[in-house]
Design an enzyme around this catalytic site. Structure first.
Site, PDB file in Angstrom:
ATOM      1  N   MET A  77     -11.778  -5.538   4.759  1.00  0.00           N
ATOM      2  CA  MET A  77     -10.977  -4.662   5.624  1.00  0.00           C
ATOM      3  C   MET A  77     -10.747  -5.337   6.975  1.00  0.00           C
ATOM      4  SD  MET A  77     -10.198  -2.023   3.863  1.00  0.00           S
ATOM      5  CE  MET A  77      -9.299  -1.237   5.209  1.00  0.00           C
ATOM      6  N   MET A 117      -8.573   8.626  -0.472  1.00  0.00           N
ATOM      7  CA  MET A 117      -9.472   9.016   0.633  1.00  0.00           C
ATOM      8  C   MET A 117      -9.923  10.457   0.441  1.00  0.00           C
ATOM      9  SD  MET A 117      -7.237   7.594   3.799  1.00  0.00           S
ATOM     10  CE  MET A 117      -6.503   5.962   3.772  1.00  0.00           C
ATOM     11  N   SER A 153       2.621  -0.519   6.044  1.00  0.00           N
ATOM     12  CA  SER A 153       3.791  -0.283   6.890  1.00  0.00           C
ATOM     13  C   SER A 153       4.734  -1.487   6.937  1.00  0.00           C
ATOM     14  CB  SER A 153       3.365   0.140   8.292  1.00  0.00           C
ATOM     15  OG  SER A 153       2.171  -0.483   8.661  1.00  0.00           O
ATOM     16  N   PHE A 180      -6.618   4.912   7.891  1.00  0.00           N
ATOM     17  CA  PHE A 180      -5.240   5.121   8.323  1.00  0.00           C
ATOM     18  C   PHE A 180      -4.429   3.828   8.214  1.00  0.00           C
ATOM     19  CE2 PHE A 180      -7.948   8.152  10.410  1.00  0.00           C
ATOM     20  CZ  PHE A 180      -7.265   9.346  10.233  1.00  0.00           C
ATOM     21  N   GLY A 181      -3.149   3.991   7.894  1.00  0.00           N
ATOM     22  CA  GLY A 181      -2.232   2.860   7.931  1.00  0.00           C
ATOM     23  C   GLY A 181      -1.756   2.632   9.361  1.00  0.00           C
ATOM     24  N   GLY A 182      -1.063   1.521   9.571  1.00  0.00           N
ATOM     25  CA  GLY A 182      -0.409   1.264  10.849  1.00  0.00           C
ATOM     26  C   GLY A 182      -1.321   0.854  11.986  1.00  0.00           C
ATOM     27  N   GLY A 191      -3.189  -3.931   8.838  1.00  0.00           N
ATOM     28  CA  GLY A 191      -2.464  -4.651   9.879  1.00  0.00           C
ATOM     29  C   GLY A 191      -1.870  -5.969   9.425  1.00  0.00           C
ATOM     30  N   ASP A 224      -6.920  -6.220   3.920  1.00  0.00           N
ATOM     31  CA  ASP A 224      -6.230  -4.938   4.009  1.00  0.00           C
ATOM     32  C   ASP A 224      -6.302  -4.373   5.424  1.00  0.00           C
ATOM     33  OD1 ASP A 224      -5.224  -2.390   3.521  1.00  0.00           O
ATOM     34  OD2 ASP A 224      -6.899  -1.739   2.255  1.00  0.00           O
ATOM     35  N   SER A 246       0.835  -1.205   0.000  1.00  0.00           N
ATOM     36  CA  SER A 246       0.000   0.000   0.000  1.00  0.00           C
ATOM     37  C   SER A 246       0.867   1.252   0.000  1.00  0.00           C
ATOM     38  CB  SER A 246      -0.910  -0.007   1.231  1.00  0.00           C
ATOM     39  OG  SER A 246      -1.521   1.253   1.336  1.00  0.00           O
ATOM     40  N   ASP A 279      -4.586   3.851  -2.064  1.00  0.00           N
ATOM     41  CA  ASP A 279      -5.683   4.228  -1.169  1.00  0.00           C
ATOM     42  C   ASP A 279      -6.092   5.673  -1.427  1.00  0.00           C
ATOM     43  OD1 ASP A 279      -6.044   1.923   0.652  1.00  0.00           O
ATOM     44  OD2 ASP A 279      -3.945   2.309   1.151  1.00  0.00           O
ATOM     45  N   HIS A 321      -1.135  -1.164  -4.251  1.00  0.00           N
ATOM     46  CA  HIS A 321      -2.427  -0.789  -3.670  1.00  0.00           C
ATOM     47  C   HIS A 321      -2.452   0.732  -3.472  1.00  0.00           C
ATOM     48  CE1 HIS A 321      -6.035  -1.736  -1.259  1.00  0.00           C
ATOM     49  NE2 HIS A 321      -5.631  -0.773  -0.441  1.00  0.00           N
ATOM     50  N   MET A 358     -11.854   5.087  -1.032  1.00  0.00           N
ATOM     51  CA  MET A 358     -12.569   5.366   0.217  1.00  0.00           C
ATOM     52  C   MET A 358     -13.161   6.760   0.054  1.00  0.00           C
ATOM     53  SD  MET A 358      -9.746   3.661   2.703  1.00  0.00           S
ATOM     54  CE  MET A 358      -8.536   3.687   1.378  1.00  0.00           C
ATOM     55  N   HIS A 416      -8.103   1.445  -4.285  1.00  0.00           N
ATOM     56  CA  HIS A 416      -9.046   1.265  -3.181  1.00  0.00           C
ATOM     57  C   HIS A 416      -9.668   2.631  -2.896  1.00  0.00           C
ATOM     58  CE1 HIS A 416      -9.553   0.196   1.398  1.00  0.00           C
ATOM     59  NE2 HIS A 416     -10.710   0.378   0.784  1.00  0.00           N
TER      60      HIS A 416
END
Ligand code: DX5
Ligand code: ZN
Length: 209
Positions: free
Chosen positions: A136, A36, A193, A142-144, A172, A170, A7, A34, A32, A67, A65
């Site tokens: 999801m 948003m 991450s 948010f990432g991480g 974690g 997608d 991502s 994202d 990927h 959002m 993706h």
């Protein structure tokens, strides 16, 4: 074989060219992306001009993706910018059948994503029309974040219903959570991450596979 879709959200945006080289040389097949809008999710990432620019220097399969509140008005622009597949959320403000048809009319693969609070059963009627589902494993935005294991039963239900479908997960994802997801039936692992944050992305990608 599983596909790995790093991502871009977790990349260093000041060095996109070299970041993309690191993961391409590291063996990723997909990228990927994202998008948003600050409305569907409480964050704003990047949009069409960034995708257009990196399309010129990156040969990977572009796994979008979205959002965003209403994907319909933007589908053509994302297709023209270089998307290979366009995934939107069941929870967004649109008619899912119409959006899937519009994506296919643009010659792109169509995917639908569900948030952690949405049951897999809600998309079962749509599966025959879809190329991909994106489950999801965190709240989008948010990432991480930490992996939510309630995605695993959804992956099992979807895999049983659609043996040949691309099932992506997608949020974690690392070597340990990725293994749980592939054992449940996912064949595309999105990881931000874990891959971009690694000093050795090739090793991170290998460990996911
Ligand atoms: C979150 C995004 C994810 C995110 C994943 O809304 O959809 O793709 O970048 O990041 P990690 O892998 O760090 O959880
Ligand atoms: Zn994503």
């Amino acid at each position: 074989m599983n596909k790995i879709s790093p991502s871009l959200l977790a990349a260093d945006f000041a060095r996109l060219d070299s970041e993309l080289k690191r993961i391409t040389e590291g063996g990723a097949e997909w990228l990927h992306l994202d998008v948003m809008d600050g409305v569907f999710v409480p964050n704003i990432s990047f949009g069409i001009p960034v995708i257009q620019s990196i399309r010129k220097c990156c040969p990977l399969y572009f796994d979008l993706h979205l959002m965003i509140r209403d994907p319909m008005p933007y589908l053509k622009a994302f297709a023209d910018a270089g998307a290979d597949s366009i995934t939107f959320h069941l929870e967004s403000d649109c008619d899912a059948d119409e959006v899937i048809e519009a994506i296919h009319a643009l010659g792109k693969k169509a995917g639908i994503s569900i948030k952690p609070g949405t049951a897999a059963e809600e998309i079962l009627p749509l599966l025959p029309k879809l190329d991909l589902v994106l489950v999801m494993s965190v709240e989008p935005g948010f990432g991480g974040q930490k992996f939510m294991p309630n995605c695993l039963d959804k992956i099992r239900i979807l895999r049983e219903a659609a043996p040949g479908l691309d099932i992506s997960v997608d949020g974690g994802i690392n070597a340990e959570t990725g293994r749980l997801c592939t054992e449940a039936g996912a064949n595309v692992l999105v990881a931000g991450s874990y891959v971009f944050g690694s000093s050795n992305p090739a090793a991170a990608i290998d460990s996911l596979r």
